[in-house]
Design a protein around this motif. Structure first.
Motif, PDB file in Angstrom:
ATOM      1  N   LYS A  84       0.868  -1.182   0.000  1.00  0.00           N
ATOM      2  CA  LYS A  84       0.000   0.000   0.000  1.00  0.00           C
ATOM      3  C   LYS A  84       0.905   1.232   0.000  1.00  0.00           C
ATOM      4  O   LYS A  84       1.692   1.434   0.926  1.00  0.00           O
ATOM      5  CB  LYS A  84      -0.907  -0.019   1.231  1.00  0.00           C
ATOM      6  CG  LYS A  84      -1.945  -1.138   1.207  1.00  0.00           C
ATOM      7  CD  LYS A  84      -2.899  -1.039   2.389  1.00  0.00           C
ATOM      8  CE  LYS A  84      -3.775   0.191   2.324  1.00  0.00           C
ATOM      9  NZ  LYS A  84      -4.720   0.266   3.471  1.00  0.00           N
ATOM     10  N   VAL A  85       0.805   2.038  -1.036  1.00  0.00           N
ATOM     11  CA  VAL A  85       1.708   3.173  -1.231  1.00  0.00           C
ATOM     12  C   VAL A  85       1.035   4.420  -0.640  1.00  0.00           C
ATOM     13  O   VAL A  85       0.318   5.157  -1.327  1.00  0.00           O
ATOM     14  CB  VAL A  85       2.059   3.357  -2.718  1.00  0.00           C
ATOM     15  CG1 VAL A  85       3.126   4.441  -2.877  1.00  0.00           C
ATOM     16  CG2 VAL A  85       2.541   2.040  -3.324  1.00  0.00           C
ATOM     17  N   ILE A  86       1.270   4.646   0.651  1.00  0.00           N
ATOM     18  CA  ILE A  86       0.650   5.767   1.357  1.00  0.00           C
ATOM     19  C   ILE A  86       1.282   7.079   0.899  1.00  0.00           C
ATOM     20  O   ILE A  86       0.608   8.076   0.692  1.00  0.00           O
ATOM     21  CB  ILE A  86       0.764   5.553   2.874  1.00  0.00           C
ATOM     22  CG1 ILE A  86      -0.069   4.315   3.267  1.00  0.00           C
ATOM     23  CG2 ILE A  86       0.299   6.784   3.645  1.00  0.00           C
ATOM     24  CD1 ILE A  86       0.226   3.777   4.647  1.00  0.00           C
ATOM     25  N   SER A  87       2.599   7.084   0.748  1.00  0.00           N
ATOM     26  CA  SER A  87       3.282   8.198   0.071  1.00  0.00           C
ATOM     27  C   SER A  87       4.511   7.636  -0.617  1.00  0.00           C
ATOM     28  O   SER A  87       5.014   6.572  -0.256  1.00  0.00           O
ATOM     29  CB  SER A  87       3.661   9.318   1.051  1.00  0.00           C
ATOM     30  OG  SER A  87       4.698   8.904   1.918  1.00  0.00           O
ATOM     31  N   GLY A  88       4.995   8.372  -1.623  1.00  0.00           N
ATOM     32  CA  GLY A  88       6.168   7.905  -2.356  1.00  0.00           C
ATOM     33  C   GLY A  88       5.821   6.982  -3.507  1.00  0.00           C
ATOM     34  O   GLY A  88       4.697   6.981  -4.023  1.00  0.00           O
ATOM     35  N   LYS A  89       6.799   6.135  -3.889  1.00  0.00           N
ATOM     36  CA  LYS A  89       6.670   5.313  -5.090  1.00  0.00           C
ATOM     37  C   LYS A  89       7.234   3.918  -4.838  1.00  0.00           C
ATOM     38  O   LYS A  89       8.334   3.767  -4.292  1.00  0.00           O
ATOM     39  CB  LYS A  89       7.436   5.980  -6.243  1.00  0.00           C
ATOM     40  CG  LYS A  89       7.229   5.350  -7.601  1.00  0.00           C
ATOM     41  CD  LYS A  89       7.902   6.199  -8.677  1.00  0.00           C
ATOM     42  CE  LYS A  89       7.679   5.629 -10.067  1.00  0.00           C
ATOM     43  NZ  LYS A  89       8.274   6.484 -11.114  1.00  0.00           N
ATOM     44  N   SER A  90       6.482   2.907  -5.230  1.00  0.00           N
ATOM     45  CA  SER A  90       6.912   1.521  -5.066  1.00  0.00           C
ATOM     46  C   SER A  90       6.567   0.722  -6.315  1.00  0.00           C
ATOM     47  O   SER A  90       5.400   0.678  -6.721  1.00  0.00           O
ATOM     48  CB  SER A  90       6.225   0.887  -3.852  1.00  0.00           C
ATOM     49  OG  SER A  90       6.566  -0.481  -3.734  1.00  0.00           O
ATOM     50  N   HIS A  91       7.573   0.130  -6.942  1.00  0.00           N
ATOM     51  CA  HIS A  91       7.381  -0.760  -8.109  1.00  0.00           C
ATOM     52  C   HIS A  91       6.463  -0.146  -9.157  1.00  0.00           C
ATOM     53  O   HIS A  91       5.516  -0.771  -9.645  1.00  0.00           O
ATOM     54  CB  HIS A  91       6.866  -2.128  -7.635  1.00  0.00           C
ATOM     55  CG  HIS A  91       7.851  -2.827  -6.732  1.00  0.00           C
ATOM     56  ND1 HIS A  91       7.921  -2.593  -5.373  1.00  0.00           N
ATOM     57  CD2 HIS A  91       8.838  -3.716  -7.013  1.00  0.00           C
ATOM     58  CE1 HIS A  91       8.895  -3.329  -4.852  1.00  0.00           C
ATOM     59  NE2 HIS A  91       9.469  -4.011  -5.818  1.00  0.00           N
ATOM     60  N   GLY A  92       6.735   1.131  -9.458  1.00  0.00           N
ATOM     61  CA  GLY A  92       6.011   1.826 -10.523  1.00  0.00           C
ATOM     62  C   GLY A  92       4.690   2.439 -10.114  1.00  0.00           C
ATOM     63  O   GLY A  92       4.020   3.064 -10.953  1.00  0.00           O
ATOM     64  N   VAL A  93       4.298   2.288  -8.849  1.00  0.00           N
ATOM     65  CA  VAL A  93       3.030   2.836  -8.370  1.00  0.00           C
ATOM     66  C   VAL A  93       3.319   4.013  -7.444  1.00  0.00           C
ATOM     67  O   VAL A  93       4.133   3.906  -6.522  1.00  0.00           O
ATOM     68  CB  VAL A  93       2.211   1.759  -7.632  1.00  0.00           C
ATOM     69  CG1 VAL A  93       0.941   2.365  -7.040  1.00  0.00           C
ATOM     70  CG2 VAL A  93       1.870   0.620  -8.585  1.00  0.00           C
ATOM     71  N   GLU A  94       2.657   5.157  -7.693  1.00  0.00           N
ATOM     72  CA  GLU A  94       2.955   6.372  -6.940  1.00  0.00           C
ATOM     73  C   GLU A  94       1.722   6.879  -6.215  1.00  0.00           C
ATOM     74  O   GLU A  94       0.614   6.869  -6.751  1.00  0.00           O
ATOM     75  CB  GLU A  94       3.482   7.453  -7.890  1.00  0.00           C
ATOM     76  CG  GLU A  94       4.062   8.660  -7.187  1.00  0.00           C
ATOM     77  CD  GLU A  94       4.874   9.553  -8.130  1.00  0.00           C
ATOM     78  OE1 GLU A  94       5.378  10.581  -7.657  1.00  0.00           O
ATOM     79  OE2 GLU A  94       5.000   9.212  -9.326  1.00  0.00           O
ATOM     80  N   SER A  95       1.920   7.358  -4.977  1.00  0.00           N
ATOM     81  CA  SER A  95       0.831   7.925  -4.180  1.00  0.00           C
ATOM     82  C   SER A  95       0.583   9.372  -4.599  1.00  0.00           C
ATOM     83  O   SER A  95       1.502  10.091  -4.967  1.00  0.00           O
ATOM     84  CB  SER A  95       1.205   7.883  -2.703  1.00  0.00           C
ATOM     85  OG  SER A  95       0.296   8.665  -1.937  1.00  0.00           O
ATOM     86  N   PRO A  96      -0.689   9.831  -4.479  1.00  0.00           N
ATOM     87  CA  PRO A  96      -0.977  11.239  -4.754  1.00  0.00           C
ATOM     88  C   PRO A  96      -0.580  12.168  -3.604  1.00  0.00           C
ATOM     89  O   PRO A  96      -0.604  13.388  -3.770  1.00  0.00           O
ATOM     90  CB  PRO A  96      -2.500  11.255  -4.950  1.00  0.00           C
ATOM     91  CG  PRO A  96      -2.998  10.084  -4.170  1.00  0.00           C
ATOM     92  CD  PRO A  96      -1.914   9.049  -4.238  1.00  0.00           C
ATOM     93  N   VAL A  97      -0.229  11.620  -2.432  1.00  0.00           N
ATOM     94  CA  VAL A  97       0.140  12.453  -1.282  1.00  0.00           C
ATOM     95  C   VAL A  97       1.460  13.173  -1.573  1.00  0.00           C
ATOM     96  O   VAL A  97       2.417  12.568  -2.057  1.00  0.00           O
ATOM     97  CB  VAL A  97       0.256  11.604  -0.003  1.00  0.00           C
ATOM     98  CG1 VAL A  97       0.853  12.418   1.140  1.00  0.00           C
ATOM     99  CG2 VAL A  97      -1.109  11.059   0.395  1.00  0.00           C
ATOM    100  N   ARG A  98       1.487  14.472  -1.270  1.00  0.00           N
ATOM    101  CA  ARG A  98       2.683  15.284  -1.501  1.00  0.00           C
ATOM    102  C   ARG A  98       3.096  15.962  -0.190  1.00  0.00           C
ATOM    103  O   ARG A  98       2.645  17.052   0.128  1.00  0.00           O
ATOM    104  CB  ARG A  98       2.407  16.348  -2.580  1.00  0.00           C
ATOM    105  CG  ARG A  98       2.180  15.770  -3.966  1.00  0.00           C
ATOM    106  CD  ARG A  98       3.470  15.212  -4.563  1.00  0.00           C
ATOM    107  NE  ARG A  98       3.269  14.621  -5.884  1.00  0.00           N
ATOM    108  CZ  ARG A  98       3.003  13.355  -6.112  1.00  0.00           C
ATOM    109  NH1 ARG A  98       2.899  12.513  -5.089  1.00  0.00           N
ATOM    110  NH2 ARG A  98       2.862  12.898  -7.334  1.00  0.00           N
ATOM    111  N   PRO A  99       3.961  15.323   0.594  1.00  0.00           N
ATOM    112  CA  PRO A  99       4.378  15.938   1.854  1.00  0.00           C
ATOM    113  C   PRO A  99       5.293  17.139   1.631  1.00  0.00           C
ATOM    114  O   PRO A  99       5.938  17.260   0.588  1.00  0.00           O
ATOM    115  CB  PRO A  99       5.156  14.812   2.559  1.00  0.00           C
ATOM    116  CG  PRO A  99       4.884  13.562   1.769  1.00  0.00           C
ATOM    117  CD  PRO A  99       4.553  14.005   0.383  1.00  0.00           C
ATOM    118  N   LEU A 100       5.344  18.028   2.637  1.00  0.00           N
ATOM    119  CA  LEU A 100       6.339  19.110   2.656  1.00  0.00           C
ATOM    120  C   LEU A 100       7.614  18.524   3.256  1.00  0.00           C
ATOM    121  O   LEU A 100       7.701  18.292   4.459  1.00  0.00           O
ATOM    122  CB  LEU A 100       5.831  20.287   3.499  1.00  0.00           C
ATOM    123  CG  LEU A 100       4.652  21.062   2.927  1.00  0.00           C
ATOM    124  CD1 LEU A 100       4.157  22.117   3.921  1.00  0.00           C
ATOM    125  CD2 LEU A 100       5.029  21.726   1.607  1.00  0.00           C
TER     126      LEU A 100
END
Length: 298
Positions: free
Chosen positions: A157-173
């Motif tokens: 589950k990609v809560i933030s960041g990117k894993s195996h080509g899948v990226e989260s929409p969350v954009r932390p500061l």
């Protein structure tokens, strides 16, 4: 570039203690055993039995990330924001210059007692006085990576960041990657991580090995990972089925950490100013003495 795995350099058991009103937490980061893990300030694995909760309290200078593993949690703040974090959902709150909020478990006949993770992340100095903001994802909105296909033994589950080509929409500061890794049966994956970032694993269920080390780590341990320049990520091996853990990595901050409870700044003078702002109801704390949450009253 060939893959080279990080390894475990420190291991801390998170022991359950009392916190808030009736809540139980397993704290690892932020405990005497594990401080100064920039940018991370605190990690609590919380359990909120009936009658428990975290009534109205302020924040300044950090982000708080609440991820629900079981049950549901209600939240409400002084800026008029309110809602519910469902099982498997996440709330990424940037407190910025100041907010007062309440976090209270939701109970019901068919709801399990709320359990989840709350992570505090230091904000880069230039973002400490921004307006508060939220990024919230219901469980179905969190993207899932399947490193070995949908029929494989593992999902991320990609809560933030990117894993195996899948990226989260969350954009932390500030840079932060947050993954919930779930193995249905034994297997191995390699997760790329940014070189030099601080990274750790918190074990939830089953047993996991890291890199070439034969030691399998049991639940409720925080495993701090090495960060040598040649290490491109981390090799993760579940040695039994139903193994779950979170893998979290963040960009280290070259700044002092001066913390007074829920206020996190970079100098004692800024903390003193924050306390005065809160006492006098200004600079983000205008409603400090007039606002009361609905959910904190019940």
């Amino acid at each position: 570039m060939s893959s080279s795995s990080r390894k475990v350099v420190k291991k801390v058991l998170a022991v359950e203690t009392d916190e808030g009103v009736g809540s139980k937490v397993r704290r690892s980061i932020g405990s005497p055993q594990l401080r100064n893990l920039t940018p991370f300030l605190m990690l609590d694995h919380f359990h909120a039995p009936a009658g428990a909760g975290f009534p109205d309290h302020p924040h300044r200078g950090q982000a708080t990330v609440t991820y629900m593993l079981e049950g549901e949690s209600l939240h409400e703040d002084s800026a008029g924001h309110k809602g519910k974090i469902k099982t498997g959902g996440v709330q990424w709150m940037c407190a910025g210059r100041g907010i007062i909020h309440a976090e209270m478990p939701k109970y019901g006949d068919n709801l399990p007692e709320p359990r989840g993770l709350q992570l505090w992340i230091d904000l880069p100095k230039q973002f400490k006085m921004v307006e508060p903001s939220y990024q919230e994802l219901d469980p179905e909105e969190i993207p899932i990576a399947y490193p070995q296909g949908e029929d494989g033994p593992v999902k991320v589950k990609v809560i933030s960041g990117k894993s195996h080509g899948v990226e989260s929409p969350v954009r932390p500061l500030g840079g932060c990657w947050y993954f919930h890794v779930i193995f249905s049966k034994p297997g191995t994956i390699f997760q790329d991580l940014s070189t030099g970032w601080t990274a750790f694993i918190y074990t939830l269920n089953g047993a996991v090995r890291v890199g070439s080390d034969p030691v399998a780590h049991a639940p409720y341990h925080t495993l701090v990972l090495s960060s040598s320049p040649n290490e491109t990520g981390v090799e993760l091996t579940a040695t039994e089925g139903n193994t779950e853990f979170v893998l979290i990595a963040g960009e280290p901050l070259d700044q002092p950490v001066v913390q007074y409870g829920p206020f996190v700044m970079t100098s004692r003078e800024e903390i003193q100013k924050t306390i005065m702002d809160y006492q006098y109801g200004r600079n983000g704390f205008e409603k400090a003495h007039s606002w009361k949450s609905e959910i904190g009253r019940s």
